[in-house]
Each structure stands twice: as structure tokens, then as C-alpha cells.
Motif scaffolding. Sequence first.
Motif, PDB file in Angstrom:
ATOM      1  N   HIS A 161      -8.753   9.323 -15.835  1.00  0.00           N
ATOM      2  CA  HIS A 161      -8.848  10.784 -15.823  1.00  0.00           C
ATOM      3  C   HIS A 161     -10.035  11.250 -16.672  1.00  0.00           C
ATOM      4  CE1 HIS A 161      -7.577  14.922 -15.517  1.00  0.00           C
ATOM      5  NE2 HIS A 161      -7.584  15.025 -16.832  1.00  0.00           N
ATOM      6  N   LYS A 162     -10.218  10.640 -17.843  1.00  0.00           N
ATOM      7  CA  LYS A 162     -11.360  10.979 -18.704  1.00  0.00           C
ATOM      8  C   LYS A 162     -12.671  10.703 -17.978  1.00  0.00           C
ATOM      9  CE  LYS A 162      -9.776  10.311 -23.453  1.00  0.00           C
ATOM     10  NZ  LYS A 162      -9.931   9.465 -24.649  1.00  0.00           N
ATOM     11  N   HIS A 163     -12.735   9.557 -17.293  1.00  0.00           N
ATOM     12  CA  HIS A 163     -13.955   9.179 -16.581  1.00  0.00           C
ATOM     13  C   HIS A 163     -14.246  10.174 -15.457  1.00  0.00           C
ATOM     14  CE1 HIS A 163     -17.104   6.713 -14.892  1.00  0.00           C
ATOM     15  NE2 HIS A 163     -16.487   6.716 -13.729  1.00  0.00           N
ATOM     16  N   GLU A 164     -13.219  10.523 -14.684  1.00  0.00           N
ATOM     17  CA  GLU A 164     -13.412  11.479 -13.587  1.00  0.00           C
ATOM     18  C   GLU A 164     -13.852  12.835 -14.121  1.00  0.00           C
ATOM     19  OE1 GLU A 164      -9.785  11.621 -11.404  1.00  0.00           O
ATOM     20  OE2 GLU A 164      -9.998   9.580 -10.633  1.00  0.00           O
ATOM     21  N   LYS A 165     -13.263  13.242 -15.246  1.00  0.00           N
ATOM     22  CA  LYS A 165     -13.625  14.522 -15.848  1.00  0.00           C
ATOM     23  C   LYS A 165     -15.088  14.500 -16.296  1.00  0.00           C
ATOM     24  CE  LYS A 165     -11.921  17.797 -19.263  1.00  0.00           C
ATOM     25  NZ  LYS A 165     -10.929  18.043 -20.315  1.00  0.00           N
ATOM     26  N   ALA A 166     -15.522  13.393 -16.909  1.00  0.00           N
ATOM     27  CA  ALA A 166     -16.902  13.273 -17.359  1.00  0.00           C
ATOM     28  C   ALA A 166     -17.865  13.304 -16.176  1.00  0.00           C
ATOM     29  CB  ALA A 166     -17.090  11.993 -18.154  1.00  0.00           C
ATOM     30  N   LYS A 203      -4.338   3.340 -18.695  1.00  0.00           N
ATOM     31  CA  LYS A 203      -5.336   3.231 -17.625  1.00  0.00           C
ATOM     32  C   LYS A 203      -5.500   4.570 -16.904  1.00  0.00           C
ATOM     33  CE  LYS A 203      -6.709   0.592 -13.630  1.00  0.00           C
ATOM     34  NZ  LYS A 203      -6.485  -0.558 -12.786  1.00  0.00           N
ATOM     35  N   THR A 204      -4.390   5.250 -16.659  1.00  0.00           N
ATOM     36  CA  THR A 204      -4.450   6.545 -15.983  1.00  0.00           C
ATOM     37  C   THR A 204      -5.232   7.552 -16.814  1.00  0.00           C
ATOM     38  OG1 THR A 204      -2.333   6.114 -14.925  1.00  0.00           O
ATOM     39  CG2 THR A 204      -3.052   8.400 -15.004  1.00  0.00           C
TER      40      THR A 204
END
Length: 93
Positions: free
Chosen positions: A38-43, A33-34
Motif C-alpha cells: 500500500h505504501k509503495h502504491e501510494k508513493a 506485506k499488505t
Amino acid sequence: MSSLTPQALRRYIWTGAITAITATGALYGAGLKTRQEHKHEKAVALESSPAEKLEQLEAAKVKLLRQKADLQSKLDRLATKARDTSHKTQSPI
């Protein structure tokens, strides 16, 4: 001294194994989940405009300054408490 019966020993082994599997699964799931967050925030950060990035940085700055003020007040209270304690323990000569 009482020794464990085979049935009791088996019960303890099963309990430990199930606990270990549950804990491992929970930690693995939390890690997944983390990484996903993190991937979503980076995108989101890559897709945002410079104005949005600046706004995000300003919000982060405000949050950090608030945390700094909270920590500083805690340090001040701790220093005052330590100073008061040291004055009470010192005896006049």
C-alpha cells in the motif's frame, strides 16, 4: 473411558501452541506485506504525472466495467433460473 496420558496431553498442547504461533506469524506477515504494498502504491501514485494518473484511472474504470458486466450476467442467469424454477413448481389451477 480412556483418559489422556500426560505424554499425550503434552503432545496436544505443543501441537496447538505451534499451530497458533504459525498462524499468528502468517497473519502478521501478510499484514506487513499488505501495508508495504500500500505504501509503495501510494508513493507511485504521488509521483505520477496527471497523464499517468488519468491512464491509471481509465484502466481501473475498464476493470470495474468488466466486473460489472460479469456480475450482471450472473444476476441475469440467476434470475432466469429462479423464474424457470418457479414456473415448474407452480401447478395449473
